[in-house]
Motif scaffolding. Structure first.
Motif, short mmCIF file in Angstrom:
data_model
loop_
_atom_site.label_atom_id
_atom_site.label_comp_id
_atom_site.label_asym_id
_atom_site.label_seq_id
_atom_site.Cartn_x
_atom_site.Cartn_y
_atom_site.Cartn_z
N ASN A 150 12.73 0.59 -9.11
CA ASN A 150 13.28 1.88 -9.50
C ASN A 150 12.75 2.90 -8.51
O ASN A 150 11.56 3.26 -8.54
N VAL A 151 13.60 3.35 -7.62
CA VAL A 151 13.14 4.16 -6.49
C VAL A 151 12.58 5.51 -6.92
O VAL A 151 11.55 5.95 -6.39
N PRO A 152 13.18 6.22 -7.88
CA PRO A 152 12.56 7.47 -8.33
C PRO A 152 11.14 7.25 -8.87
O PRO A 152 10.24 8.06 -8.60
N ASP A 153 10.92 6.15 -9.62
CA ASP A 153 9.58 5.85 -10.11
C ASP A 153 8.64 5.55 -8.94
O ASP A 153 7.46 5.93 -8.95
N LEU A 154 9.17 4.84 -7.95
CA LEU A 154 8.36 4.53 -6.77
C LEU A 154 7.95 5.82 -6.04
O LEU A 154 6.80 5.97 -5.63
N ARG A 155 8.89 6.75 -5.92
CA ARG A 155 8.58 8.02 -5.26
C ARG A 155 7.51 8.80 -6.05
O ARG A 155 6.61 9.40 -5.45
N ARG A 156 7.61 8.76 -7.38
CA ARG A 156 6.60 9.45 -8.19
C ARG A 156 5.23 8.80 -8.03
O ARG A 156 4.20 9.50 -7.96
N ALA A 157 5.21 7.47 -7.96
CA ALA A 157 3.94 6.76 -7.77
C ALA A 157 3.30 7.14 -6.44
O ALA A 157 2.08 7.31 -6.35
N ILE A 158 4.14 7.27 -5.41
CA ILE A 158 3.62 7.67 -4.10
C ILE A 158 3.04 9.08 -4.17
O ILE A 158 1.94 9.35 -3.69
N LYS A 159 3.78 9.99 -4.82
CA LYS A 159 3.35 11.38 -4.91
C LYS A 159 2.06 11.51 -5.72
O LYS A 159 1.17 12.31 -5.39
N GLU A 160 1.96 10.71 -6.79
CA GLU A 160 0.81 10.79 -7.67
C GLU A 160 -0.34 9.88 -7.23
O GLU A 160 -1.38 9.81 -7.90
N ASP A 174 0.86 -1.18 0.00
CA ASP A 174 0.00 0.00 0.00
C ASP A 174 0.89 1.23 0.00
O ASP A 174 1.59 1.49 0.99
N LEU A 175 0.89 1.96 -1.11
CA LEU A 175 1.79 3.11 -1.21
C LEU A 175 1.42 4.20 -0.22
O LEU A 175 2.25 5.05 0.11
N ASN A 176 0.17 4.21 0.25
CA ASN A 176 -0.20 5.19 1.27
C ASN A 176 0.60 4.99 2.55
O ASN A 176 0.95 5.94 3.24
N VAL A 177 0.89 3.73 2.85
CA VAL A 177 1.73 3.42 4.02
C VAL A 177 3.13 4.00 3.81
O VAL A 177 3.71 4.61 4.71
N LEU A 178 3.67 3.80 2.61
CA LEU A 178 5.00 4.33 2.31
C LEU A 178 5.01 5.85 2.39
O LEU A 178 5.99 6.46 2.81
N ASN A 179 3.91 6.45 1.97
CA ASN A 179 3.82 7.90 2.01
C ASN A 179 3.90 8.41 3.44
O ASN A 179 4.54 9.42 3.73
N HIS A 180 3.24 7.72 4.36
CA HIS A 180 3.25 8.14 5.76
C HIS A 180 4.60 7.86 6.42
O HIS A 180 5.08 8.65 7.23
N LEU A 181 5.16 6.71 6.09
CA LEU A 181 6.44 6.34 6.71
C LEU A 181 7.59 7.15 6.11
O LEU A 181 8.53 7.51 6.81
N GLY A 182 7.51 7.39 4.81
CA GLY A 182 8.61 8.04 4.12
C GLY A 182 9.67 7.02 3.76
O GLY A 182 9.79 5.97 4.38
N LEU A 183 10.45 7.33 2.73
CA LEU A 183 11.49 6.41 2.30
C LEU A 183 12.86 6.83 2.80
O LEU A 183 13.87 6.34 2.34
N ASN A 184 12.90 7.77 3.73
CA ASN A 184 14.19 8.26 4.24
C ASN A 184 14.35 7.95 5.72
O ASN A 184 14.84 8.76 6.49
#
Length: 209
Positions: free
Chosen positions: A120-130, A1-11
């Motif tokens: 691909n982490v940049p693509d993953l970050r874009r998916a989270i943002k979008e 669930d990318l919403n989980v990643l959005n809350h946790l952050g990848l950093n």
């Protein structure tokens, strides 16, 4: 669930030893007896390979890629070989995404097929943002992975300038683990040199021993 990643952050993790600690801990939980960390500063890659149980496709999808999968709630407080597991909250895998822009995973259980995928982490970050879904990429060429079981992780296109010297990593990994060596049947190598408790470099601070 990318919403989980959005809350946790990848950093969540900001330094190389912290990231490698999480990966080595996973190898311990998989009953590996050896973990080999190879740092190639010319190519800008870090490869971590273990001889643990490995994963099949179902394990990868429902456990490894399931952020928040808590093995302790799944009656997995101990590894199959009886080790007390280190992984608890299921978020340590995010460590890899904070360090590299390209994360490749090769894994295999005994008598199962190789599972190989790339994030691909940049693509993953874009998916989270979008707020859209993200699919991992399948790796078709698995010729370099010739183990009967185990997991190999390749961190490439490292996200920022980091300390990756072998001496630095040995010292900090030695300080983070107390389960290294023959007594625990668990050895960790950095660029083919085994990490020992001597690498902690604490004795130089002691006047009397």
């Amino acid at each position: 669930d990318l919403n989980v990643l959005n809350h946790l952050g990848l950093n969540l993790y900001t330094n190389t030893p912290a990231v490698l600690t999480e990966i080595v801990s996973n190898a311990w939980d998989a009953d590996a007896t050896e973990v080999h960390i190879d740092v190639n500063r010319e190519n800008g890659t870090i490869t971590i390979a273990d001889n643990g149980h490995g994963m099949n496709a179902d394990d990868v999808e429902h456990k490894f890629l399931n952020v928040g999968y808590a093995r302790r709630e799944d009656n997995r407080k101990k590894s199959p070989n009886g080790r007390n597991v280190m992984g608890r909250k299921g978020i340590g895998k995010l460590a890899m995404f904070s360090l590299a822009n390209d994360v490749s995973i090769f894994t295999k259980r005994q008598n199962d097929d190789i599972v190989a995928l790339k994030v691909n982490v940049p693509d993953l970050r874009r998916a989270i943002k979008e707020k859209r879904e993200y699919d991992t990429e399948t790796i078709n060429d698995t010729s370099f992975f010739n183990k009967s079981h185990g997991t190999t992780i390749v961190l490439a296109d490292l996200a920022r300038e980091i300390k990756t010297t072998a001496t630095y990593l040995k010292k900090h990994l030695a300080r983070r683990f107390s389960i290294l060596g023959q007594a625990f049947n668990f050895k960790v190598f950095v660029n083919q040199e085994e990490i020992t408790l001597d690498h902690r470099d604490y004795t130089s601070k002691i006047e009397f021993l």
